[in-house]
Scaffold this motif. Structure first.
Motif, PDB file in Angstrom:
ATOM      1  N   LEU A 264       0.859  -1.173   0.000  1.00  0.00           N
ATOM      2  CA  LEU A 264       0.000   0.000   0.000  1.00  0.00           C
ATOM      3  C   LEU A 264       0.896   1.224   0.000  1.00  0.00           C
ATOM      4  O   LEU A 264       1.662   1.445   0.939  1.00  0.00           O
ATOM      5  CB  LEU A 264      -0.910  -0.010   1.228  1.00  0.00           C
ATOM      6  CG  LEU A 264      -1.936   1.118   1.343  1.00  0.00           C
ATOM      7  CD1 LEU A 264      -2.871   1.144   0.149  1.00  0.00           C
ATOM      8  CD2 LEU A 264      -2.724   0.974   2.644  1.00  0.00           C
ATOM      9  N   LEU A 265       0.826   2.002  -1.070  1.00  0.00           N
ATOM     10  CA  LEU A 265       1.690   3.161  -1.253  1.00  0.00           C
ATOM     11  C   LEU A 265       0.905   4.428  -0.944  1.00  0.00           C
ATOM     12  O   LEU A 265      -0.043   4.773  -1.654  1.00  0.00           O
ATOM     13  CB  LEU A 265       2.221   3.215  -2.688  1.00  0.00           C
ATOM     14  CG  LEU A 265       2.822   1.921  -3.245  1.00  0.00           C
ATOM     15  CD1 LEU A 265       3.242   2.117  -4.699  1.00  0.00           C
ATOM     16  CD2 LEU A 265       4.011   1.470  -2.400  1.00  0.00           C
ATOM     17  N   GLY A 266       1.278   5.111   0.105  1.00  0.00           N
ATOM     18  CA  GLY A 266       0.609   6.357   0.454  1.00  0.00           C
ATOM     19  C   GLY A 266       1.124   7.500  -0.399  1.00  0.00           C
ATOM     20  O   GLY A 266       2.335   7.685  -0.541  1.00  0.00           O
ATOM     21  N   ILE A 267       0.212   8.272  -0.983  1.00  0.00           N
ATOM     22  CA  ILE A 267       0.581   9.367  -1.882  1.00  0.00           C
ATOM     23  C   ILE A 267       0.194  10.697  -1.248  1.00  0.00           C
ATOM     24  O   ILE A 267      -0.991  10.995  -1.059  1.00  0.00           O
ATOM     25  CB  ILE A 267      -0.115   9.219  -3.251  1.00  0.00           C
ATOM     26  CG1 ILE A 267       0.170   7.841  -3.850  1.00  0.00           C
ATOM     27  CG2 ILE A 267       0.321  10.332  -4.185  1.00  0.00           C
ATOM     28  CD1 ILE A 267       1.634   7.531  -4.085  1.00  0.00           C
ATOM     29  N   ASP A 268       1.193  11.499  -0.913  1.00  0.00           N
ATOM     30  CA  ASP A 268       0.977  12.840  -0.366  1.00  0.00           C
ATOM     31  C   ASP A 268       1.299  13.865  -1.439  1.00  0.00           C
ATOM     32  O   ASP A 268       2.432  13.933  -1.922  1.00  0.00           O
ATOM     33  CB  ASP A 268       1.861  13.073   0.853  1.00  0.00           C
ATOM     34  CG  ASP A 268       1.962  14.544   1.191  1.00  0.00           C
ATOM     35  OD1 ASP A 268       0.895  15.184   1.310  1.00  0.00           O
ATOM     36  OD2 ASP A 268       3.087  15.060   1.320  1.00  0.00           O
ATOM     37  N   SER A 269       0.312  14.667  -1.815  1.00  0.00           N
ATOM     38  CA  SER A 269       0.549  15.693  -2.835  1.00  0.00           C
ATOM     39  C   SER A 269       0.862  17.047  -2.221  1.00  0.00           C
ATOM     40  O   SER A 269       1.325  17.949  -2.923  1.00  0.00           O
ATOM     41  CB  SER A 269      -0.695  15.832  -3.724  1.00  0.00           C
ATOM     42  OG  SER A 269      -1.804  16.290  -2.968  1.00  0.00           O
ATOM     43  N   VAL A 270       0.645  17.200  -0.921  1.00  0.00           N
ATOM     44  CA  VAL A 270       0.733  18.526  -0.312  1.00  0.00           C
ATOM     45  C   VAL A 270       2.175  18.970  -0.105  1.00  0.00           C
ATOM     46  O   VAL A 270       2.548  20.099  -0.421  1.00  0.00           O
ATOM     47  CB  VAL A 270      -0.038  18.557   1.027  1.00  0.00           C
ATOM     48  CG1 VAL A 270       0.137  19.898   1.722  1.00  0.00           C
ATOM     49  CG2 VAL A 270      -1.517  18.283   0.783  1.00  0.00           C
ATOM     50  N   LYS A 271       3.019  18.094   0.421  1.00  0.00           N
ATOM     51  CA  LYS A 271       4.387  18.478   0.757  1.00  0.00           C
ATOM     52  C   LYS A 271       5.424  17.609   0.050  1.00  0.00           C
ATOM     53  O   LYS A 271       6.536  17.448   0.536  1.00  0.00           O
ATOM     54  CB  LYS A 271       4.592  18.413   2.275  1.00  0.00           C
ATOM     55  CG  LYS A 271       3.761  19.432   3.035  1.00  0.00           C
ATOM     56  CD  LYS A 271       4.046  19.388   4.526  1.00  0.00           C
ATOM     57  CE  LYS A 271       3.242  20.435   5.270  1.00  0.00           C
ATOM     58  NZ  LYS A 271       3.500  20.416   6.730  1.00  0.00           N
ATOM     59  N   ALA A 272       5.070  17.066  -1.094  1.00  0.00           N
ATOM     60  CA  ALA A 272       6.029  16.265  -1.853  1.00  0.00           C
ATOM     61  C   ALA A 272       7.266  17.103  -2.180  1.00  0.00           C
ATOM     62  O   ALA A 272       7.156  18.302  -2.464  1.00  0.00           O
ATOM     63  CB  ALA A 272       5.380  15.766  -3.139  1.00  0.00           C
ATOM     64  N   PRO A 273       8.467  16.498  -2.150  1.00  0.00           N
ATOM     65  CA  PRO A 273       9.688  17.245  -2.463  1.00  0.00           C
ATOM     66  C   PRO A 273       9.639  17.856  -3.857  1.00  0.00           C
ATOM     67  O   PRO A 273       8.966  17.345  -4.755  1.00  0.00           O
ATOM     68  CB  PRO A 273      10.784  16.176  -2.362  1.00  0.00           C
ATOM     69  CG  PRO A 273      10.207  15.107  -1.506  1.00  0.00           C
ATOM     70  CD  PRO A 273       8.737  15.104  -1.781  1.00  0.00           C
ATOM     71  N   LYS A 274      10.373  18.942  -4.026  1.00  0.00           N
ATOM     72  CA  LYS A 274      10.310  19.677  -5.279  1.00  0.00           C
ATOM     73  C   LYS A 274      10.705  18.810  -6.470  1.00  0.00           C
ATOM     74  O   LYS A 274      10.076  18.873  -7.537  1.00  0.00           O
ATOM     75  CB  LYS A 274      11.217  20.918  -5.213  1.00  0.00           C
ATOM     76  CG  LYS A 274      11.046  21.861  -6.404  1.00  0.00           C
ATOM     77  CD  LYS A 274      11.780  23.169  -6.172  1.00  0.00           C
ATOM     78  CE  LYS A 274      11.544  24.141  -7.318  1.00  0.00           C
ATOM     79  NZ  LYS A 274      12.207  25.447  -7.077  1.00  0.00           N
ATOM     80  N   ALA A 275      11.727  17.978  -6.318  1.00  0.00           N
ATOM     81  CA  ALA A 275      12.152  17.127  -7.428  1.00  0.00           C
ATOM     82  C   ALA A 275      11.050  16.147  -7.823  1.00  0.00           C
ATOM     83  O   ALA A 275      10.837  15.879  -9.013  1.00  0.00           O
ATOM     84  CB  ALA A 275      13.419  16.356  -7.049  1.00  0.00           C
ATOM     85  N   THR A 276      10.316  15.635  -6.837  1.00  0.00           N
ATOM     86  CA  THR A 276       9.201  14.725  -7.109  1.00  0.00           C
ATOM     87  C   THR A 276       8.088  15.452  -7.836  1.00  0.00           C
ATOM     88  O   THR A 276       7.469  14.919  -8.768  1.00  0.00           O
ATOM     89  CB  THR A 276       8.677  14.127  -5.794  1.00  0.00           C
ATOM     90  OG1 THR A 276       9.748  13.448  -5.132  1.00  0.00           O
ATOM     91  CG2 THR A 276       7.543  13.154  -6.045  1.00  0.00           C
ATOM     92  N   ARG A 277       7.824  16.696  -7.416  1.00  0.00           N
ATOM     93  CA  ARG A 277       6.795  17.508  -8.065  1.00  0.00           C
ATOM     94  C   ARG A 277       7.157  17.772  -9.528  1.00  0.00           C
ATOM     95  O   ARG A 277       6.316  17.621 -10.423  1.00  0.00           O
ATOM     96  CB  ARG A 277       6.658  18.850  -7.348  1.00  0.00           C
ATOM     97  CG  ARG A 277       6.064  18.753  -5.973  1.00  0.00           C
ATOM     98  CD  ARG A 277       6.245  20.072  -5.199  1.00  0.00           C
ATOM     99  NE  ARG A 277       5.542  19.963  -3.943  1.00  0.00           N
ATOM    100  CZ  ARG A 277       4.304  20.397  -3.730  1.00  0.00           C
ATOM    101  NH1 ARG A 277       3.649  20.996  -4.698  1.00  0.00           N
ATOM    102  NH2 ARG A 277       3.714  20.231  -2.575  1.00  0.00           N
TER     103      ARG A 277
END
Length: 326
Positions: A264-277
């Protein structure tokens, strides 16, 4: 002066209205932006209608997304004229957001508008589409490939679901789309789905272990839907969980995780690192068919937002809503 949608709290509850504000009222930040477009996400709908305690500081300009042009900057990464995109970081919740003609933000929250996307297209994607890209990226980084089996997308006619269907199909997956809107089957097939499933098959309590079917799942629904999706995931498959449209609960068993090695992979869009964004936005600019993006999008004005927020909170919206601000 500039126009903004403002949520205010009174003894009788919250009020939402379109107001003219002074630039001096903007919150602290090191980058001032002229906002061209924003969008309406499910979280925005909850904030504007007051159906969930999304807003934690008053008064609040809602809107967790924006695209626009830098006017002033004290941040080393940005200069006037730069085109930028903002998702998350508590904007629209604790810091004034994108449903206004101007925004003052912290420079580290911003990413450049990707080459190949217009400001409107970026908001047609918005946090919903960006979150879908984070989910697909996470599944691929985990090692899931199209050859391992079908991919399931729950809440498929929503913003996250629509983009996830298109991205997974582009990546070569055979995609099953779960929806409660049987009339939207043609829409989902045009996005790339090969199978349409009634969401009722997932939304009620189910057995802890069910017939194996899915190699990958993108779930924006939560609750029993997520539990059933996990129970149907194949050996060493993975589920990317990013939403709670059905509920925050997870009435599941550990069985799929300890007997089938499901992850189960939790996905956080709020504070994802800049490189990931940036990687997620690059994927969207590269892989998301612009004609399909257009097909899932409609544009409204700032004055139309309150009515549209009621619709999205009630599950009546298909795809994406862009708000033209500038």
């Amino acid at each position: 002066m500039f126009s903004a949608l403002l949520i205010e709290k009174t003894d009788a509850g919250q009020t939402v209205s379109l107001k003219s504000l002074d630039e001096g009222q903007l919150p602290e930040g090191d980058v001032l932006i002229d906002v061209d477009y924003s969008t309406l996400n499910y979280k925005d709908g909850l904030a504007i209608t007051g159906r969930s305690p999304v807003v934690r500081k008053w008064p609040m300009v809602p809107g967790i997304d924006l695209s626009g042009t830098v006017v002033e900057s004290a941040h080393p990464d940005w200069k006037p004229g730069d085109r930028v995109v903002l998702n998350g970081w508590g904007v629209g919740e604790t810091h004034w957001g994108g449903l206004a003609q101007k925004a003052r933000l912290r420079g580290e929250w911003l990413v450049p508008l990707p080459a190949g996307l217009s400001a409107r297209q970026a908001m047609a994607i918005g946090t919903a589409g960006y979150t879908a890209a984070l989910c697909v990226d996470a599944l691929e980084r985990f090692g899931i490939t199209p050859g391992q089996g079908e991919a399931l997308v729950t809440g498929a006619t929503g913003g996250v679901g629509s983009v996830a269907v298109a991205l997974l199909a582009k990546a070569g997956f055979t995609v099953a789309a779960a929806t409660g809107k049987a009339s939207e089957g043609d829409y989902l097939m045009r996005l790339g789905a090969t199978t349409i499933i009634d969401r009722a098959e997932f939304s009620a309590p189910g057995k802890p272990m069910q017939k194996e079917r899915w190699a990958a799942v993108v779930d924006s629904v939560g609750s029993h839907t997520l539990a059933n999706a996990c129970a149907q995931t194949r050996y060493r498959g993975a589920v990317a969980a990013c939403g709670l449209a059905q509920g925050m609960d997870f009435p599941a068993s550990v069985a799929p995780f300890i007997l089938r090695g499901v992850s189960l992979l939790g996905i956080d869009s709020v504070k994802a690192p800049k490189a990931t964004r940036i990687a997620a936005w690059d994927r969207l600019a590269r892989d998301l068919d612009k004609a399909k993006l257009q097909a899932m999008t409609r544009t409204i004005s700032l004055a139309d937002v309150v009515g549209a927020a009621r619709d999205i909170a009630e599950g009546k919206v298909r795809g994406r809503i862009v708000v033209e601000i500038g």
